[in-house]
Design a protein around this motif. Sequence first.
Motif, PDB file in Angstrom:
ATOM      1  N   VAL A 116       0.473  -1.303   0.077  1.00 20.12           N
ATOM      2  CA  VAL A 116       0.261  -0.328   0.270  1.00 20.12           C
ATOM      3  C   VAL A 116       0.754   1.411   0.035  1.00 20.12           C
ATOM      4  O   VAL A 116       0.472   2.154  -0.674  1.00 20.12           O
ATOM      5  N   GLU A 117       1.380   1.423   0.978  1.00 17.27           N
ATOM      6  CA  GLU A 117       2.386   2.803   0.824  1.00 17.27           C
ATOM      7  C   GLU A 117       3.616   3.261  -0.118  1.00 17.27           C
ATOM      8  O   GLU A 117       3.524   3.922  -0.206  1.00 17.27           O
ATOM      9  N   ALA A 118       3.545   1.584  -1.276  1.00 16.11           N
ATOM     10  CA  ALA A 118       4.456   2.397  -2.286  1.00 16.11           C
ATOM     11  C   ALA A 118       3.641   2.770  -3.499  1.00 16.11           C
ATOM     12  O   ALA A 118       4.193   2.830  -4.218  1.00 16.11           O
ATOM     13  N   ALA A 119       2.905   2.309  -3.307  1.00 14.21           N
ATOM     14  CA  ALA A 119       1.051   3.118  -4.576  1.00 14.21           C
ATOM     15  C   ALA A 119       1.067   4.302  -4.359  1.00 14.21           C
ATOM     16  O   ALA A 119       0.192   4.779  -5.061  1.00 14.21           O
ATOM     17  N   HIS A 120       1.452   5.105  -3.835  1.00 12.34           N
ATOM     18  CA  HIS A 120       0.250   6.009  -3.202  1.00 12.34           C
ATOM     19  C   HIS A 120       1.781   7.070  -3.831  1.00 12.34           C
ATOM     20  O   HIS A 120       2.793   7.382  -4.169  1.00 12.34           O
ATOM     21  N   LEU A 121       1.060   8.679  -3.877  1.00  9.49           N
ATOM     22  CA  LEU A 121       2.241   9.831  -4.271  1.00  9.49           C
ATOM     23  C   LEU A 121       2.121  10.631  -3.335  1.00  9.49           C
ATOM     24  O   LEU A 121       0.981  10.793  -3.236  1.00  9.49           O
ATOM     25  N   GLU A 122       3.303  11.570  -2.872  1.00 12.33           N
ATOM     26  CA  GLU A 122       2.574  12.767  -1.940  1.00 12.33           C
ATOM     27  C   GLU A 122       1.673  14.311  -2.706  1.00 12.33           C
ATOM     28  O   GLU A 122       2.101  13.973  -4.287  1.00 12.33           O
ATOM     29  N   GLY A 123       0.710  13.967  -2.421  1.00 16.34           N
ATOM     30  CA  GLY A 123      -0.218  15.503  -3.292  1.00 16.34           C
ATOM     31  C   GLY A 123      -1.191  14.398  -4.329  1.00 16.34           C
ATOM     32  O   GLY A 123      -1.666  15.283  -4.592  1.00 16.34           O
ATOM     33  N   ALA A 124      -0.827  13.170  -4.515  1.00 16.06           N
ATOM     34  CA  ALA A 124      -2.191  12.610  -5.283  1.00 16.06           C
ATOM     35  C   ALA A 124      -3.697  12.058  -4.109  1.00 16.06           C
ATOM     36  O   ALA A 124      -3.112  12.403  -2.744  1.00 16.06           O
ATOM     37  N   GLU A 125      -4.332  12.399  -4.738  1.00 14.54           N
ATOM     38  CA  GLU A 125      -5.703  11.520  -4.196  1.00 14.54           C
ATOM     39  C   GLU A 125      -5.317   9.632  -4.157  1.00 14.54           C
ATOM     40  O   GLU A 125      -5.429   9.823  -4.651  1.00 14.54           O
ATOM     41  N   ASN A 126      -5.001  10.154  -2.692  1.00 15.08           N
ATOM     42  CA  ASN A 126      -4.578   8.513  -2.451  1.00 15.08           C
ATOM     43  C   ASN A 126      -5.960   7.443  -2.007  1.00 15.08           C
ATOM     44  O   ASN A 126      -6.372   7.815  -1.055  1.00 15.08           O
ATOM     45  N   LEU A 127      -6.405   6.604  -2.675  1.00 14.48           N
ATOM     46  CA  LEU A 127      -7.103   4.954  -2.483  1.00 14.48           C
ATOM     47  C   LEU A 127      -6.502   4.221  -1.684  1.00 14.48           C
ATOM     48  O   LEU A 127      -5.570   3.906  -2.066  1.00 14.48           O
ATOM     49  N   VAL A 128      -6.745   3.890  -0.897  1.00 14.05           N
ATOM     50  CA  VAL A 128      -6.624   1.528  -0.633  1.00 14.05           C
ATOM     51  C   VAL A 128      -8.265   1.634  -0.268  1.00 14.05           C
ATOM     52  O   VAL A 128      -9.637   1.815   0.034  1.00 14.05           O
ATOM     53  N   ILE A 129      -8.204   0.438  -1.063  1.00  8.13           N
ATOM     54  CA  ILE A 129      -8.977  -0.215  -1.091  1.00  8.13           C
ATOM     55  C   ILE A 129      -9.600  -1.883  -0.720  1.00  8.13           C
ATOM     56  O   ILE A 129      -8.713  -2.683  -1.409  1.00  8.13           O
ATOM     57  N   GLU A 130     -10.194  -1.975   0.149  1.00 10.35           N
ATOM     58  CA  GLU A 130      -9.968  -3.722   1.073  1.00 10.35           C
ATOM     59  C   GLU A 130     -10.358  -4.151  -0.266  1.00 10.35           C
ATOM     60  O   GLU A 130     -11.225  -4.760  -1.103  1.00 10.35           O
ATOM     61  N   GLY A 131      -9.268  -5.667   0.090  1.00  6.26           N
ATOM     62  CA  GLY A 131      -9.792  -7.437  -0.628  1.00  6.26           C
ATOM     63  C   GLY A 131      -9.767  -7.101  -2.053  1.00  6.26           C
ATOM     64  O   GLY A 131     -10.222  -7.668  -2.519  1.00  6.26           O
ATOM     65  N   VAL A 132      -9.087  -6.144  -2.552  1.00  4.92           N
ATOM     66  CA  VAL A 132      -8.376  -6.117  -4.090  1.00  4.92           C
ATOM     67  C   VAL A 132      -7.082  -6.691  -4.263  1.00  4.92           C
ATOM     68  O   VAL A 132      -6.005  -6.308  -3.442  1.00  4.92           O
ATOM     69  N   MET A 133      -6.710  -6.978  -5.316  1.00  7.82           N
ATOM     70  CA  MET A 133      -5.597  -7.814  -5.816  1.00  7.82           C
ATOM     71  C   MET A 133      -5.182  -7.179  -7.284  1.00  7.82           C
ATOM     72  O   MET A 133      -5.328  -6.798  -7.511  1.00  7.82           O
ATOM     73  N   HIS A 134      -3.981  -7.744  -6.565  1.00  4.32           N
ATOM     74  CA  HIS A 134      -2.712  -6.737  -7.847  1.00  4.32           C
ATOM     75  C   HIS A 134      -3.097  -7.122  -9.411  1.00  4.32           C
ATOM     76  O   HIS A 134      -3.470  -5.939 -10.267  1.00  4.32           O
ATOM     77  N   SER A 135      -3.460  -8.246 -10.171  1.00  3.51           N
ATOM     78  CA  SER A 135      -4.180  -8.824 -11.638  1.00  3.51           C
ATOM     79  C   SER A 135      -5.354  -9.296 -11.690  1.00  3.51           C
ATOM     80  O   SER A 135      -5.910  -9.957 -11.007  1.00  3.51           O
ATOM     81  N   PRO A 136      -5.206  -8.540 -12.766  1.00  7.54           N
ATOM     82  CA  PRO A 136      -6.443  -9.583 -13.668  1.00  7.54           C
ATOM     83  C   PRO A 136      -6.975 -10.925 -13.709  1.00  7.54           C
ATOM     84  O   PRO A 136      -7.842 -11.450 -13.376  1.00  7.54           O
TER      85      PRO A 136
END
Length: 234
Positions: A193-213
């Motif tokens: 989670v911490e690596a997926a966000h950027l400072e100053g962005a709209e940062n969202l965390v969604i429960e239960g979501v996997m990386h790949s289709p």
Amino acid sequence: MPLPTVILPGYFAGAAEYLELQQSLVGLGFPAVTVPVRRRDWLPTVGGRSIVPILRLLDRTVKQVLQQYNASQVNLIGHSAAGWISRIYLGEKPYIIHGDVMEDAGLWFAHPSVTTLVTLGTPQYSLYERWTRKNLDFVNNNYPGAFHPNVHYVCVAGKAIFGARRPGQLLAYNSYKLTCGTGNTWGDGITPVEAAHLEGAENLVIEGVMHSPRRVGLWYGSPEVLPAWVPYLK
């Protein structure tokens, strides 16, 4: 009318894997086009080499979409590595660090044409993955955080697997540790989670979501997940 939306597939993924996401966006009223990347198109980028082949496909698609819809801007969605590749595409600095193109290649400086950048499970940095460091250092040294004030950055992280050194969690543990230095943390099974966000962005965390289709279960593009981030598109 909503702006057209361009989807850039993640590393070593083909456009076909994003058909459901594309169709879902169209159903929600967003004209959507996926960059026609094939898995073999990623081969020249292996080992941390230049991602110019992908930038060419992305740039060609964006220009075609702008013309097709008579639009001045698009929304851009980048899944996984495509998120930081999109940040290269937005920026002004010539991406010539691999010596394979000249400064006038015209495969960057696209931020005036992009109103919203959505990154899905993107490792925005990597501390110990040596294959990606050269490219990611270029991105983060030149375009830290939500760099372009005219672009709305939306960074989406999935919280599905806690990394641990036990069966079922070991892949996540190793991937998280390479990325952020800590394996015992939450993420989507690949990106913490911490690596997926950027400072100053709209940062969202969604429960239960996997990386790949390709994984069983929900991922960022599943119809059930879209209401969490699609409203941020223009």
